[in-house]
Design an enzyme around this catalytic site. Structure first.
Site, PDB file in Angstrom:
ATOM      1  N   SER A  76       0.832  -1.198   0.000  1.00  0.00           N
ATOM      2  CA  SER A  76       0.000   0.000   0.000  1.00  0.00           C
ATOM      3  C   SER A  76       0.874   1.258   0.000  1.00  0.00           C
ATOM      4  CB  SER A  76      -0.944  -0.042   1.208  1.00  0.00           C
ATOM      5  OG  SER A  76      -1.972   0.901   1.086  1.00  0.00           O
ATOM      6  N   ASP A 127      -0.575  -4.655  -3.694  1.00  0.00           N
ATOM      7  CA  ASP A 127      -1.950  -4.148  -3.695  1.00  0.00           C
ATOM      8  C   ASP A 127      -2.056  -2.621  -3.698  1.00  0.00           C
ATOM      9  OD1 ASP A 127      -4.570  -5.161  -3.967  1.00  0.00           O
ATOM     10  OD2 ASP A 127      -5.053  -4.497  -1.944  1.00  0.00           O
ATOM     11  N   HIS A 172      -6.975  -6.591   1.619  1.00  0.00           N
ATOM     12  CA  HIS A 172      -5.953  -5.630   1.209  1.00  0.00           C
ATOM     13  C   HIS A 172      -4.567  -6.034   1.719  1.00  0.00           C
ATOM     14  CE1 HIS A 172      -4.023  -1.934   0.142  1.00  0.00           C
ATOM     15  NE2 HIS A 172      -3.936  -1.486   1.382  1.00  0.00           N
TER      16      HIS A 172
END
Length: 394
Positions: free
Chosen positions: A153, A178, A305
């Protein structure tokens, strides 16, 4: 019905003896096995069961101290950067598996975990990159081992910018987990609402861990028990736990994390892997780059996530396969093997000289030796061409 009739019917029903029990009586039902209480199921776990050691890295010329966790003793270094609001311990379960074949270093970024800086709210991409570069140089100096940058992220954006700067020598791999520029930029307008809707205060650590699992932010209970406590701090005024990192106060830096990320990612010279939890729509630059074979992309199904936390075993296997596929060793296998193969030219000199003396072949043994030399020379040059192509692709 007459009372005498009722009395006779009652007499016909046999009375249960004191020693007998009905099939439906409480005494005949087997006891239910004791279930884990929330206190047991969601109790915090210590990092030492997954990493080998922890330490603090003090940056010269500042008051900044960054906390790191380390695992493994051999192989290239998998340097892990967590996402916003997470900590280095989000890679704990994965590290326990990766360390069998590589070293793992997971860093608490500025404003997260146990790290402390002059300004914990300065989460600009420039500052975060400078922090990572400073930590790497403090640990390894100017001659680091082969490094694979892995970022999740927000940490993925930091990893991309660090690799694109080309200031750290021996970066041989980049794994982004991701995060895609287009999807990330589109979601920023919803971030404040998402942050405000989450539970803000917890009476105990166990309640915070339970909420993170039941709320869906993490799907692996064991990983949550390790990582969630490091994302919290105790509020002395409210006498409860709250978030260590006030992400809602860092909104001014969000756009900088992801703007231009695709072009930066493609510009990195090292082998690249984009790991996604869903079928995110790639933007034009990434679509063209993927068609040209500039990076590898994998979609991990049935995960949230935080891929490295939800499916740590699969994540570790992907990282190790990436290392193996690109032949990354402790000092950078592509380059070392390329040099080593040319260094073996001297060992092949006898065979090559023998090829020149083809007219001297007289016996069957000499002919067999001649044929073996031809085969060795052919394999040698074919291997050189293959390795040369791998270096050019990198």
């Amino acid at each position: 019905m007459e009372s005498s009739t009722i009395h006779s019917l009652c007499e016909e029903i046999p009375e249960e003896s004191e020693g007998s029990s009905s099939a439906f009586s409480p005494s005949s039902v087997p006891p239910r096995p004791e279930s884990q209480t929330s206190l047991q199921k969601y109790s915090p776990l210590d990092w030492s069961g997954y990493f080998d050691k922890e330490g603090d890295i003090s940056i010269e010329g500042s008051n900044n101290v960054f906390h790191i966790f380390e695992a493994g003793s051999e192989g290239p270094v998998v340097f892990c950067l967590h996402g916003g609001g997470y900590s280095g311990l989000s890679f704990a379960l994965s590290a326990s598996k990766i360390k069998e074949k590589a070293r793992v270093v997971a860093m608490d970024l500025r404003g997260h975990g146990k790290s402390s800086t002059d300004n914990d709210l300065d989460l600009s991409i420039e500052t975060l990159c400078n922090d990572v570069v400073a930590v790497l140089k403090t640990i390894y100096g100017n001659s680091p081992p082969a490094i694979i940058l892995v970022g999740h992220s927000m940490g993925g954006s930091v990893a991309v910018h660090v690799a694109a700067r080309k200031v750290i020598p021996n970066v041989h791999g980049l794994v982004v987990v991701d995060v895609v520029e287009g999807t990330a930029m589109a979601s920023l307008i919803h971030m404040q609402k998402i942050l405000s809707n989450r539970m803000q205060f917890f009476q105990t650590m166990e309640k915070a861990i339970e909420w993170s699992v039941r709320g869906g932010s993490l799907r692996n209970v064991e990983s949550a028990r390790i990582s969630v406590p490091s994302t919290l701090k105790f509020d002395e005024l409210k006498k409860c736990y709250t978030y260590r990192t006030p992400l809602e106060e860092t909104e001014s830096y969000w756009k900088g994390w992801y703007e231009g990320l695709s072009e930066q990612f493609l510009s990195c010279p090292a082998p690249k892997l984009l790991l996604l939890a869903g079928t995110d729509r790639l933007d034009r630059a990434l679509t063209i780059g993927q068609m040209q074979g500039k990076f590898q992309m994998l979609v991990v199904r049935h995960t949230g996530h935080a891929i490295q936390e939800d499916v740590p075993g699969e994540f570790a296997s992907i990282i190790l396969n990436f290392i193996s596929r690109n032949r990354i060793g402790p000092r950078g296998v592509e380059f070392c093997r390329f040099q080593a193969c040319f260094g073996r030219l001297k060992l092949r000199r006898t065979s090559l000289q023998f090829l020149i003396c083809i007219r001297d072949i007289q016996t069957k043994e000499e002919f067999q030796k001649f044929g073996k030399s031809i085969l060795q020379a052919f394999c040698f040059f074919a291997n050189q061409l293959h390795l040369f192509w791998q270096v050019l692709r990198a």
